[in-house]
Enzyme design. Structure first.
Site, mmCIF file in Angstrom:
data_model
loop_
_atom_site.group_PDB
_atom_site.id
_atom_site.type_symbol
_atom_site.label_atom_id
_atom_site.label_comp_id
_atom_site.label_asym_id
_atom_site.label_seq_id
_atom_site.Cartn_x
_atom_site.Cartn_y
_atom_site.Cartn_z
ATOM 1 N N PHE A 100 0.839 -1.192 0.000
ATOM 2 C CA PHE A 100 0.000 0.000 0.000
ATOM 3 C C PHE A 100 0.879 1.249 0.000
ATOM 4 O O PHE A 100 1.825 1.353 0.780
ATOM 5 C CB PHE A 100 -0.883 -0.039 1.254
ATOM 6 N N ASN A 195 -3.273 1.660 10.955
ATOM 7 C CA ASN A 195 -4.069 2.090 9.802
ATOM 8 C C ASN A 195 -4.530 0.818 9.108
ATOM 9 O O ASN A 195 -3.974 0.417 8.080
ATOM 10 C CB ASN A 195 -3.243 2.966 8.862
ATOM 11 N N PRO A 196 -5.548 0.155 9.656
ATOM 12 C CA PRO A 196 -5.962 -1.139 9.107
ATOM 13 C C PRO A 196 -6.806 -0.954 7.856
ATOM 14 O O PRO A 196 -7.261 0.160 7.554
ATOM 15 C CB PRO A 196 -6.804 -1.719 10.246
#
Length: 287
Positions: A100, A195-196
């Protein structure tokens, strides 16, 4: 009659790139065009701007490489994948397919985590991805002990690479599921930060860069988007010391739901905006 040669002057290339990226819907075509030019030239952005102003000629292979990267950016491949790096707070991260790409709004999450971290304290980052959060904390607070957890083998490899790249000797990265990778022997911690994934399964992200290139495992969080958040809260209950801080990132409309996940064990729960004014981070204290 021979075809006209492709432009090789930096100003012509830059104008063509900006036009192409604008037509492709890229948010900041000038910025991206200049950053790509700086990347192929191996110079800072300001120097690339100066070369364009002077109409400097580029070697044919460099000009062709630039055109190729602009076409890929026009197809909405993330800029950070093309340059191989992403700036985040005070560090530079290596990024690419399989991890990500860190976002500027997450920098606010790091700020809240740092505010809750006492001198000589400890923090754990659950679902670290590229390592952006954990390594920023470790870099800015060399007195702290930082643990990071990542399940994805691809993202874990990027995080380990970044730990070496940043030189964060006070950070440790382990591979495993965030629900059970942190044991009692690792804590207690002063801060749990995460920050899942928080996009609901049925929702399609708006940005093509996210839809096509971010790993789905880093985006989707179950029917309501909050299954990983529930796991984060459960781990925090287990490993935080009394009075310790939980700081989590979520979607702009999820603040109330996230606060609703916090039972009577928590106090001072609050949701905070990011730099654009959108609700982005929720914090709470244990006990």
């Amino acid at each position: 009659m021979t075809a006209a040669p492709a432009p090789r002057r930096a100003d012509e290339l830059l104008r063509a790139a900006m036009g192409h990226l604008q037509l492709a819907g890229v948010q900041d075509p000038r910025v991206d065009a200049e950053l790509l030019l700086a990347h192929v030239l191996g110079v800072p952005r300001g120097r690339a701007q100066a070369l364009a102003l002077m109409g400097s000629a580029l070697p044919a292979p460099v000009a062709q490489r630039y055109r190729d990267l602009v076409l890929r950016r026009g197809a909405r491949e993330p800029l950070q994948h093309l340059t191989g790096t992403a700036g985040f707070r005070r560090i530079e991260l290596l990024v690419g397919p399989g991890v990500f790409v860190p976002r500027p709004e997450t920098e606010v999450l790091v700020e809240h985590a740092l505010l809750g971290l006492p001198q000589g304290g400890s923090a754990v980052d659950l679902g670290t991805g590229s390592g952006a959060i954990a390594l920023s904390i470790a870099h800015e607070r060399p007195d702290a002990r930082v643990l990071a957890v990542e399940r994805s083998p691809e993202a874990f490899a990027w995080a380990e690479r970044n730990r070496e790249h940043v030189g964060a000797a006070n950070a440790r990265i382990v591979q495993g599921d965030l629900a059970d990778a942190v044991g009692e022997e690792d804590g207690p911690f002063d801060v749990v930060v995460s920050n899942p994934p928080y996009v609901p399964d049925g929702m399609v992200p708006r940005d093509p860069e996210v839809q096509r290139f971010d790993p789905p495992a880093a985006l989707y969080g179950g029917p309501d988007g909050l299954d990983p958040m529930r796991a984060v809260v459960a781990v925090a209950l287990r490993v935080l010391r009394p009075g310790g801080l939980l700081a989590v990132e979520h979607g702009e409309l999820q603040g109330a739901e996230v606060r609703g996940l916090l039972g009577p064990e928590w106090r001072d729960a609050a949701t905070h905006p990011d730099l654009t004014g959108r609700d982005r981070v929720t914090t709470a204290r244990l006990g």
